[in-house]
Design a protein around this motif. Structure first.
Motif, PDB file in Angstrom:
ATOM      1  N   GLU A  44     -27.565  -8.453   9.686  1.00  0.00           N
ATOM      2  CA  GLU A  44     -27.049  -7.115   9.977  1.00  0.00           C
ATOM      3  C   GLU A  44     -25.760  -7.106  10.792  1.00  0.00           C
ATOM      4  O   GLU A  44     -25.233  -6.040  11.065  1.00  0.00           O
ATOM      5  CB  GLU A  44     -28.106  -6.247  10.687  1.00  0.00           C
ATOM      6  CG  GLU A  44     -29.359  -6.019   9.859  1.00  0.00           C
ATOM      7  CD  GLU A  44     -30.304  -5.042  10.515  1.00  0.00           C
ATOM      8  OE1 GLU A  44     -30.813  -5.367  11.603  1.00  0.00           O
ATOM      9  OE2 GLU A  44     -30.500  -3.960   9.954  1.00  0.00           O
ATOM     10  N   LEU A  91     -25.635  -0.579  15.832  1.00  0.00           N
ATOM     11  CA  LEU A  91     -27.076  -0.838  15.794  1.00  0.00           C
ATOM     12  C   LEU A  91     -27.742  -0.503  17.125  1.00  0.00           C
ATOM     13  O   LEU A  91     -28.907  -0.134  17.170  1.00  0.00           O
ATOM     14  CB  LEU A  91     -27.333  -2.311  15.443  1.00  0.00           C
ATOM     15  CG  LEU A  91     -27.003  -2.722  14.005  1.00  0.00           C
ATOM     16  CD1 LEU A  91     -27.326  -4.191  13.793  1.00  0.00           C
ATOM     17  CD2 LEU A  91     -27.789  -1.874  13.005  1.00  0.00           C
ATOM     18  N   ASN A 135     -21.026  -4.207  14.535  1.00  0.00           N
ATOM     19  CA  ASN A 135     -22.438  -4.128  14.134  1.00  0.00           C
ATOM     20  C   ASN A 135     -22.883  -2.723  13.730  1.00  0.00           C
ATOM     21  O   ASN A 135     -24.084  -2.441  13.695  1.00  0.00           O
ATOM     22  CB  ASN A 135     -23.325  -4.654  15.263  1.00  0.00           C
ATOM     23  CG  ASN A 135     -23.181  -3.843  16.533  1.00  0.00           C
ATOM     24  OD1 ASN A 135     -23.833  -2.827  16.706  1.00  0.00           O
ATOM     25  ND2 ASN A 135     -22.319  -4.287  17.452  1.00  0.00           N
TER      26      ASN A 135
END
Length: 357
Positions: A213, A236, A233
């Protein structure tokens, strides 16, 4: 254009009211020379003070899927003046798409008169999946380049490198090349941050880590040999809308757990990271929700806390890459996207003197 940033303590500055000198020049301007826009810069500084910058030159539109070429410019004075662009990959015609240029310097040897090696990786996404990663090399400071050859990254071939630059280790495992990038930028593929390395000057590569991810990334090496990788990211961790990072103490063979860094907020965007001895410098649009406010921040504790921000451009700004002169503690270069209405209008190089008084 010249800007002065006052009241900061960065790197070797010793007094709180010292100044940092910043000289900036627009190197690529959208709508010129047959390209709608220029994006995704990579830049490296050679030991002789030559700076190389390569970009995606997008032809018909500025969209991510537009046909693209890869062009290179050179500066022999540290980034103040630049050569005319040279097309390394592409032809200004057809529907070919070459993505994410990624430069790496492998220092030569003065004792054996071995010249510096510069590697350029990119992905040919014109081909059917799986996309293919290619590599070219230069041994004359970017004047001439070898023919592009495919790179075998096994299951991760076609991973989009960086954006940013690869590094060659100086401490733990000297001479090892460390690169990173992101998969998942085409349909049906999961997003992963991928790290790969070479111990034979780019003749072959081994994938050492996959971070589920995670996305676009940059690696830096501290003076004690610690490696830090910093990731985009996609928020997240919504509690801080910030960057993620991991640390390696064995030359990139293994990596520690991911942590989130509240000091490094971002609007979801690529960022730059470079080490000058024990000081880390980070560049990105310093905003939680807009690609604006291109800034430089520093960390003197291995990336745990960050401070001393200087703004290079308060308006629209996007991807960036940071490069430091290997023989100077005081010189930092930043190639970044910026504009008045859109961050994709031009690519600027900022030459930053951190020891200016």
């Amino acid at each position: 254009m010249k800007l002065l940033a006052l009241g900061l303590v960065l790197g070797c500055l010793s007094v709180a009211d010292a100044a940092i000198q910043v000289d900036q020049v627009d190197v690529f301007i959208g709508g010129t020379r047959g390209h709608a826009c220029y994006r995704v810069p990579t830049a490296v500084t050679l030991p002789n003070n030559t700076v190389l910058m390569a970009v995606e030159s997008r032809r018909t539109t500025c969209g991510d899927q537009a046909p693209k070429d890869i062009e290179l410019v050179r500066s022999q004075d540290g980034g103040f003046t630049w050569s005319e662009p040279v097309m390394l990959v592409g032809s200004l015609t057809g529907n070919t798409t070459y993505r994410n240029p990624y430069l790496t310097v492998v220092p030569g040897s003065s004792t054996t008169a071995t010249p510096d090696l510069v590697l350029l990786q990119f992905v040919n996404s014109t081909l059917d999946e799986p996309w293919t990663t290619f590599q070219m090399e230069s041994r004359d400071a970017g004047l001439t380049w070898s023919s592009a050859q495919p790179v075998n990254l096994s299951a991760w071939n076609g991973t989009l490198a960086g954006p940013g630059l690869g590094i060659t280790l100086a401490h733990t495992h000297p001479g090892r090349i460390i690169m990173c990038g992101a998969s998942g930028y085409h349909a049906g593929h999961s997003a992963n941050g991928v790290v790969w390395f070479s111990d034979d000057q780019g003749a072959s590569y081994v994938v050492s880590a996959v971070f589920p991810e995670m996305q676009e990334c940059q690696v830096a090496e501290l003076a004690d040999g610690t490696l830090l990788i910093n990731f985009r990211n996609s928020h997240l961790n919504s509690s801080c809308d910030c960057r993620a990072q991991s640390v390696s103490h064995d030359g990139g063979l293994t990596w520690g757990p991911l942590t989130y860094i509240p000091d490094l907020i971002e609007p979801v965007c690529s960022a730059g990271l470079v080490a000058a001895n024990d000081t880390l410098y980070f560049t990105n649009p310093n905003s939680r929700d807009q690609r604006i406010n291109m800034s430089v921040q520093s960390s003197m504790d291995g990336g745990n806390t960050w401070s001393h921000e200087v703004t290079l451009w308060p308006g629209p700004s996007g991807y960036s890459v940071a490069t430091n002169h290997p023989n100077s503690k005081c010189t930092l270069g930043v190639a970044y996207e910026r504009g008045e209405q859109s961050y994709a209008e031009r690519i600027t190089f900022a030459h930053i003197n951190l020891c200016y008084e």
